[in-house]
Design a protein around this motif. Structure first.
Motif, short mmCIF file in Angstrom:
data_model
loop_
_atom_site.label_atom_id
_atom_site.label_comp_id
_atom_site.label_asym_id
_atom_site.label_seq_id
_atom_site.Cartn_x
_atom_site.Cartn_y
_atom_site.Cartn_z
N UNK A 1 0.83 -1.27 0.07
CA UNK A 1 0.05 -0.01 -0.02
C UNK A 1 0.80 1.36 0.01
N UNK A 2 1.86 1.25 0.92
CA UNK A 2 2.69 2.37 0.83
C UNK A 2 3.48 2.60 -0.69
N UNK A 3 3.84 1.49 -1.28
CA UNK A 3 4.70 1.68 -2.58
C UNK A 3 3.52 2.48 -3.51
N UNK A 4 2.29 1.80 -3.42
CA UNK A 4 1.36 2.33 -4.31
C UNK A 4 1.03 3.85 -4.09
N UNK A 5 1.19 4.44 -2.76
CA UNK A 5 0.69 5.56 -2.48
C UNK A 5 1.92 6.22 -3.02
N UNK A 6 3.19 6.06 -2.68
CA UNK A 6 4.47 6.92 -3.28
C UNK A 6 4.37 6.91 -4.81
N UNK A 7 3.74 5.87 -5.57
CA UNK A 7 3.89 6.00 -7.04
C UNK A 7 2.72 6.98 -7.44
N UNK A 8 1.51 6.94 -6.63
CA UNK A 8 0.62 7.84 -6.99
C UNK A 8 0.99 9.15 -6.98
N UNK B 1 -5.55 -0.09 -12.75
CA UNK B 1 -4.58 -1.24 -12.18
C UNK B 1 -4.31 -0.87 -10.78
N UNK B 2 -3.57 0.24 -10.55
CA UNK B 2 -3.09 0.70 -9.19
C UNK B 2 -4.34 0.63 -8.21
N UNK B 3 -5.45 1.28 -8.73
CA UNK B 3 -6.66 1.39 -7.95
C UNK B 3 -7.25 -0.08 -7.43
N UNK B 4 -7.16 -0.94 -8.37
CA UNK B 4 -7.70 -2.44 -8.13
C UNK B 4 -6.67 -3.07 -7.27
N UNK B 5 -5.46 -2.74 -7.35
CA UNK B 5 -4.57 -3.28 -6.60
C UNK B 5 -4.60 -2.94 -5.15
N UNK B 6 -4.65 -1.55 -5.11
CA UNK B 6 -4.98 -0.94 -3.54
C UNK B 6 -6.33 -1.54 -3.20
N UNK B 7 -7.33 -1.66 -3.74
CA UNK B 7 -8.51 -2.28 -2.94
C UNK B 7 -8.28 -3.71 -2.71
N UNK B 8 -7.45 -4.56 -3.47
CA UNK B 8 -7.14 -5.86 -3.24
C UNK B 8 -6.16 -6.00 -1.86
N UNK B 9 -5.33 -5.17 -1.77
CA UNK B 9 -4.55 -5.02 -0.75
C UNK B 9 -5.18 -4.60 0.51
N UNK B 10 -6.12 -3.53 0.43
CA UNK B 10 -7.03 -3.24 1.71
C UNK B 10 -7.99 -4.31 2.01
N UNK B 11 -8.49 -4.92 1.04
CA UNK B 11 -9.38 -6.18 1.34
C UNK B 11 -8.61 -7.33 2.25
N UNK B 12 -7.51 -7.33 1.69
CA UNK B 12 -6.76 -8.71 2.49
C UNK B 12 -6.44 -8.05 3.76
N UNK B 13 -5.99 -6.98 4.08
CA UNK B 13 -5.74 -6.41 5.44
C UNK B 13 -6.77 -6.52 6.28
N UNK B 14 -8.27 -6.20 5.74
CA UNK B 14 -9.27 -6.41 6.59
C UNK B 14 -9.53 -7.94 6.78
N UNK B 15 -9.34 -8.78 6.00
CA UNK B 15 -9.63 -10.14 6.06
C UNK B 15 -8.74 -10.68 7.17
N UNK B 16 -7.26 -10.09 7.30
CA UNK B 16 -6.39 -10.64 8.03
C UNK B 16 -6.65 -10.35 9.47
#
Length: 117
Positions: A17-24, A58-73
């Protein structure tokens, strides 16, 4: 799954997530076309904007996937296949922490045999 393994996976997800934010932040140039005297230059700019839009989506979808995984964790269903209900292998989760399907169900989904087909 041990707490240490969960911590490792959580760290990996947060780093993603941090890498995506930096890229954005670096990539926020907006979508605009400059005035071009040449049709070829205009077409090139238009094509580049299409690529930029695809990358952004693609970055937006990736961010959503990562956030969803954190929530499930944080919840109890992390590491459980959404298709068959079996456990997702620890090696798969370490390699792909946002995985939602076990290897077998993922192979079926990739072949077109998953839900809704």
């Amino acid at each position: 799954m041990t707490e240490a393994q969960k911590l490792t996976i959580r760290t990996h997800l947060l780093n993603g997530l941090h890498a995506l934010s930096s890229d954005d932040m670096e990539e926020q140039t907006g979508f605009r076309l400059e005035n071009c005297p040449d049709e070829t230059d205009f077409a090139t700019q238009l094509a580049q904007q299409g690529v930029n839009l695809a990358v952004t989506r693609r970055r937006m979808r990736r961010r959503i996937e990562l956030e969803h995984a954190l929530r499930r964790l944080r919840e109890t269903d992390y590491g459980v296949c959404e298709e068959c209900g079996e456990g997702i292998g620890l090696r798969r989760l370490m390699a792909n922490p946002e995985a939602r399907l076990c290897v077998s169900c993922q192979e079926d989904a990739d072949a077109g045999f998953g839900r809704g087909t």
